[in-house]
Design a protein around this motif. Structure first.
Motif, PDB file in Angstrom:
ATOM      1  N   GLU A   1       0.834  -1.199   0.000  1.00 34.91           N
ATOM      2  CA  GLU A   1       0.000   0.000   0.000  1.00 34.91           C
ATOM      3  C   GLU A   1       0.871   1.251   0.000  1.00 34.91           C
ATOM      4  OE1 GLU A   1      -2.112  -2.865   3.014  1.00 34.91           O
ATOM      5  OE2 GLU A   1      -0.086  -2.125   2.647  1.00 34.91           O
TER       6      GLU A   1
ATOM      7  N   LEU B   1      -5.328   6.257  -1.686  1.00 33.84           N
ATOM      8  CA  LEU B   1      -4.495   5.111  -1.350  1.00 33.84           C
ATOM      9  C   LEU B   1      -4.385   4.193  -2.561  1.00 33.84           C
ATOM     10  CD1 LEU B   1      -5.927   4.180   2.180  1.00 33.84           C
ATOM     11  CD2 LEU B   1      -4.170   5.862   1.583  1.00 33.84           C
TER      12      LEU B   1
ATOM     13  N   CYS C   1      -2.792   0.274  -3.888  1.00 35.73           N
ATOM     14  CA  CYS C   1      -2.302  -1.057  -3.505  1.00 35.73           C
ATOM     15  C   CYS C   1      -1.864  -1.753  -4.783  1.00 35.73           C
ATOM     16  CB  CYS C   1      -3.405  -1.837  -2.818  1.00 35.73           C
ATOM     17  SG  CYS C   1      -3.021  -3.565  -2.474  1.00 35.73           S
TER      18      CYS C   1
ATOM     19  N   TRP D   1     -10.413  -3.205   1.001  1.00 34.05           N
ATOM     20  CA  TRP D   1      -9.696  -2.276   1.877  1.00 34.05           C
ATOM     21  C   TRP D   1     -10.330  -2.391   3.268  1.00 34.05           C
ATOM     22  CZ3 TRP D   1      -5.349   0.456   0.995  1.00 34.05           C
ATOM     23  CH2 TRP D   1      -4.954   0.676  -0.324  1.00 34.05           C
TER      24      TRP D   1
ATOM     25  N   ARG E   1      -9.641  -1.173   7.591  1.00 32.22           N
ATOM     26  CA  ARG E   1      -8.922  -0.227   8.431  1.00 32.22           C
ATOM     27  C   ARG E   1      -8.996  -0.685   9.880  1.00 32.22           C
ATOM     28  NH1 ARG E   1     -12.828   5.157   8.116  1.00 32.22           N
ATOM     29  NH2 ARG E   1     -14.352   4.525   9.703  1.00 32.22           N
TER      30      ARG E   1
ATOM     31  N   ILE F   1     -13.720   3.161  -4.623  1.00 34.80           N
ATOM     32  CA  ILE F   1     -12.711   2.138  -4.897  1.00 34.80           C
ATOM     33  C   ILE F   1     -12.681   1.843  -6.384  1.00 34.80           C
ATOM     34  CG2 ILE F   1     -14.320   0.226  -4.482  1.00 34.80           C
ATOM     35  CD1 ILE F   1     -11.970  -1.338  -3.259  1.00 34.80           C
TER      36      ILE F   1
ATOM     37  N   LEU G   1      -8.100   3.479  -3.506  1.00 37.02           N
ATOM     38  CA  LEU G   1      -9.189   3.964  -2.661  1.00 37.02           C
ATOM     39  C   LEU G   1      -9.086   5.485  -2.600  1.00 37.02           C
ATOM     40  CD1 LEU G   1     -11.559   3.041  -0.826  1.00 37.02           C
ATOM     41  CD2 LEU G   1      -9.975   3.291   1.098  1.00 37.02           C
TER      42      LEU G   1
ATOM     43  N   TYR H   1      -4.778   1.711   7.221  1.00 35.01           N
ATOM     44  CA  TYR H   1      -5.580   1.130   6.148  1.00 35.01           C
ATOM     45  C   TYR H   1      -4.807  -0.006   5.486  1.00 35.01           C
ATOM     46  CZ  TYR H   1      -9.080   4.763   6.524  1.00 35.01           C
ATOM     47  OH  TYR H   1     -10.091   5.583   6.979  1.00 35.01           O
ATOM     48  N   TYR H   2      -5.511  -1.114   5.289  1.00 39.00           N
ATOM     49  CA  TYR H   2      -4.905  -2.307   4.726  1.00 39.00           C
ATOM     50  C   TYR H   2      -5.605  -2.716   3.441  1.00 39.00           C
ATOM     51  CZ  TYR H   2      -2.985  -2.956   9.428  1.00 39.00           C
ATOM     52  OH  TYR H   2      -2.330  -2.790  10.625  1.00 39.00           O
ATOM     53  N   CYS H   3      -4.819  -3.172   2.512  1.00 42.18           N
ATOM     54  CA  CYS H   3      -5.310  -3.788   1.288  1.00 42.18           C
ATOM     55  C   CYS H   3      -5.246  -5.300   1.485  1.00 42.18           C
ATOM     56  CB  CYS H   3      -4.416  -3.338   0.133  1.00 42.18           C
ATOM     57  SG  CYS H   3      -4.643  -4.212  -1.408  1.00 42.18           S
TER      58      CYS H   3
ATOM     59  N   TRP I   1      -2.473  -9.933   2.856  1.00 47.81           N
ATOM     60  CA  TRP I   1      -2.605  -8.578   3.388  1.00 47.81           C
ATOM     61  C   TRP I   1      -1.351  -7.757   3.110  1.00 47.81           C
ATOM     62  CZ3 TRP I   1      -6.969  -6.852   6.042  1.00 47.81           C
ATOM     63  CH2 TRP I   1      -7.939  -7.832   6.333  1.00 47.81           C
TER      64      TRP I   1
END
Length: 122
Positions: free
Chosen positions: A6, A20, A22, A36, A38, A69, A80, A93-95, A112
């Protein structure tokens, strides 16, 4: 193995925007659902938005109308766009790549990224 990276986090004032991104630095998104999530300090990880290879998008109620998105299957990237940010959007924030089709459950995602910090000041 799939490696997700990310980028795009940072500090922004309330009402501002961040985008964002990824990317798959190894492997690919394939036909899998991309999401996505969080996680704020002291809170559980929560679904934010997701998109399939050809279906979706899906959004959590708390971001509808503010976040968007998008996905580029050829480039193995998902973005995002976050607008009208609020202090309560402050999180890591994670993809993530899912195991199949749409689900908001984090347990159904098996790859992840490392996360990117988003901080929204009042």
């Amino acid at each position: 193995q799939v490696q997700l990276v990310e980028s795009g986090g940072g500090l922004v004032q309330a009402g501002g925007s961040l985008r964002l991104s990824c990317a798959a630095s190894r492997g690919s998104f394939g036909f899998y659902f991309m999401g996505w999530f969080r996680q704020a300090s002291g809170k559980e990880r929560e679904f934010v938005a997701g998109i399939g290879w050809s279906g979706g998008p899906y959004y959590a109620d708390f971001v509808k109308g503010r976040f968007n998105i998008s996905r580029d299957n050829a480039k193995n990237t998902v973005a995002l766009q976050m607008n009208s940010l609020k202090p309560e959007d402050t999180s890591v924030y994670y993809c993530a790549r899912g195991r199949g089709s749409y689900t908001p459950l984090s347990t159904e995602y098996n790859y992840w990224g490392q996360g990117t910090q988003v901080t929204v000041s009042a």
